[in-house]
Design an enzyme around this catalytic site. Sequence first.
Site, PDB file in Angstrom:
ATOM      1  N   GLY A 110       0.809  -1.219   0.000  1.00  0.00           N
ATOM      2  CA  GLY A 110       0.000   0.000   0.000  1.00  0.00           C
ATOM      3  C   GLY A 110       0.840   1.265   0.000  1.00  0.00           C
ATOM      4  N   ALA A 151       5.026   1.559   2.947  1.00  0.00           N
ATOM      5  CA  ALA A 151       6.223   2.400   2.989  1.00  0.00           C
ATOM      6  C   ALA A 151       6.818   2.447   4.391  1.00  0.00           C
ATOM      7  CB  ALA A 151       5.890   3.802   2.521  1.00  0.00           C
ATOM      8  N   GLY A 152       5.957   2.476   5.394  1.00  0.00           N
ATOM      9  CA  GLY A 152       6.437   2.663   6.758  1.00  0.00           C
ATOM     10  C   GLY A 152       6.602   4.151   7.034  1.00  0.00           C
ATOM     11  N   HIS A 165       5.052  -4.582   3.351  1.00  0.00           N
ATOM     12  CA  HIS A 165       3.603  -4.313   3.284  1.00  0.00           C
ATOM     13  C   HIS A 165       3.266  -2.863   2.952  1.00  0.00           C
ATOM     14  CE1 HIS A 165       3.772  -2.158   7.038  1.00  0.00           C
ATOM     15  NE2 HIS A 165       2.484  -2.230   7.273  1.00  0.00           N
TER      16      HIS A 165
END
EC number: 6.5.1.-
Lengths: 476, 149
Positions: free
Chosen positions: A373, A401-402, A399
């Site tokens: 995402g 960018a963070g 999962h």
Amino acid sequence: MDLARLQQASAVEWRIGPHGRMRVPAVIFADEDLVRQMDDKVYEQITHVAALPGIVQAAYAMPDAHWGYGFPIGGVAAFDADEGGVVSAGGVGFDISCGVRTLHTGLTVADIAPVKQKLADRLFASIPAGVGSSGKLRLNSVDMDAMLRGGACWAVERGYGSPADLERIEERGCVAGAAPEHVSEAAKRRQRDELGTLGSGNHYLELQEVTQIYDVPAADRFRLRVGELVVSIHCGSRGLGHQIGTEFLKAMVLAAPAHGIDLPDRELACAPIDSALGQSYLGAMRAATNCALANREVITHLVRQVFADVVPDSHLALVYDVSHNTCKQESYTVDGKAKRLYVHRKGATRAFGPGHPGLPPELRDIGQPVIVGGSMGTASYILVGTEASHQLAFSSACHGAGRAMSRHQASRTWHGRALVDELAAQGVLIRSPSSRGVAEEAPGAYKDVRAVVDAADRAGLARKVARLRPLVCIKG
Amino acid sequence: MEAVNRWRRSRASRWEQFSHEADIGVRGIGPDLAAAFEQVAVAMTAVITDPARVATETCVEIRCDAADDELLLVDWLNALIYEMAVRHMLFGRFEVHLDRRRLYAKAWGEAVDAPRHQPVVEIKGATYTGLKVGRDETGQWQAQCIVDV
């Protein structure tokens, strides 16, 4: 993070040898820039994970890893019940089975250009989002237990979704072993009117344009073509999952001494897989996973209703639905021995490679779609699992960018209204009940998602397939 | 707004937030532990909305107990998160009484009004991260932890 504390194994793999209480090494998959950007807490947390009982092979951090609770976000670890392995409520997190699904629409971006504003407004009006919102479904206790056992299958049986969707959801829409009897009444009460709601924070619903294809055969199989419109939905198990996380975290903290577990960090709260508490958590956690799958299915139904009304020629079909916060029982060969392991992925995506029996027949030869995402203004990516990822990190990939910036700093740096205008000028329509919420979730508050997926691709965790650019974003 | 500010001044108490990479830390400071617990709850409301915007018209009673002060703080905040979620309410004023490790509290608030409150984000849970309860160097009581949003 200080690079001097790591042994570099390749351009995108860094190792921490076992020391202190660590039972296995820790491995970070990221390029040098991403490792430098990681908080020192990631080092501390991943080495603590490596010290948990029954951990197998290594503790892993994905390229988007950042400071979480107990486990880093982007942390992966597998445990063997036969070796005294544990299941950790902290290793799954509060938002159990939070994940993302992408649907292709059969429409081009040009097809929806005349109705883009209308679609944004109608989706915002139809999908309950934000604090205090509730859905139209009201579940009595019988329906609640059926939903917790049936997941997306339950939703489809009740007319919320299509049977064809189920083949494109992990575990075909329903995780086995859910035990609603281990879900408290408080957790069920929290969920009573929340099914079909998006939530808030980094959860979103986006209309996106496929802007680049990196792997034509895989993109063809996922039915992704440049210039076409897809819909992505990012949300989780809502209040039910949050409450289960809260309750079992506390129960595991209190029970740790009795289980002979000396926790290096209370957020690493865990219990032996074979204990009554461990089994109780697994049953409740699987019920919450089904809740998340049902929730994304009901939201999909609402999205389809809006599209049927606004763009009657559309046909929304699932590319795939992945979960980011899970503990799943999976088979691996470790040191030549076949094992059933409990793989924790906290802020990480499962990434089965080609040939895996857990994949639907029509995707088995190509591998599992891995959806990464973005964040309102930045791209999302679709990758595909590789054969190598099986050995590299228990078939896991990144999962998202963070975060790179705290919420405080983001809300001081951007003003929500100005950001909405700025993104609109770039062709991204934002709809959100909260101006400050938009500022806190500003695209600039996140790491460069392209660097993250490039690192995952280079490390062999998953292979890039397509890039998606946001056009409309509904934020909670 | 007036009610909250007067109440804060009268107890010589205050709240603040501190940064975490992804989430937010909440801290309450007061002359005694109960005041610190009251203030940390205001700090948590401030994660969602301006506490001054919340009308304190409805009272909800909360009870919890725990093995130590730190666990009690997490329980207290999680009880509030639960009440906010199931009642679709926000709370702007708190009164806490402590009897050893037992907490008796009242929280005053109102139903969420999205246009007026402009709520930013839901809180998923109070965590054991950054968790501290005790006196600071000036003798004031502090209670803090990070909340997952």
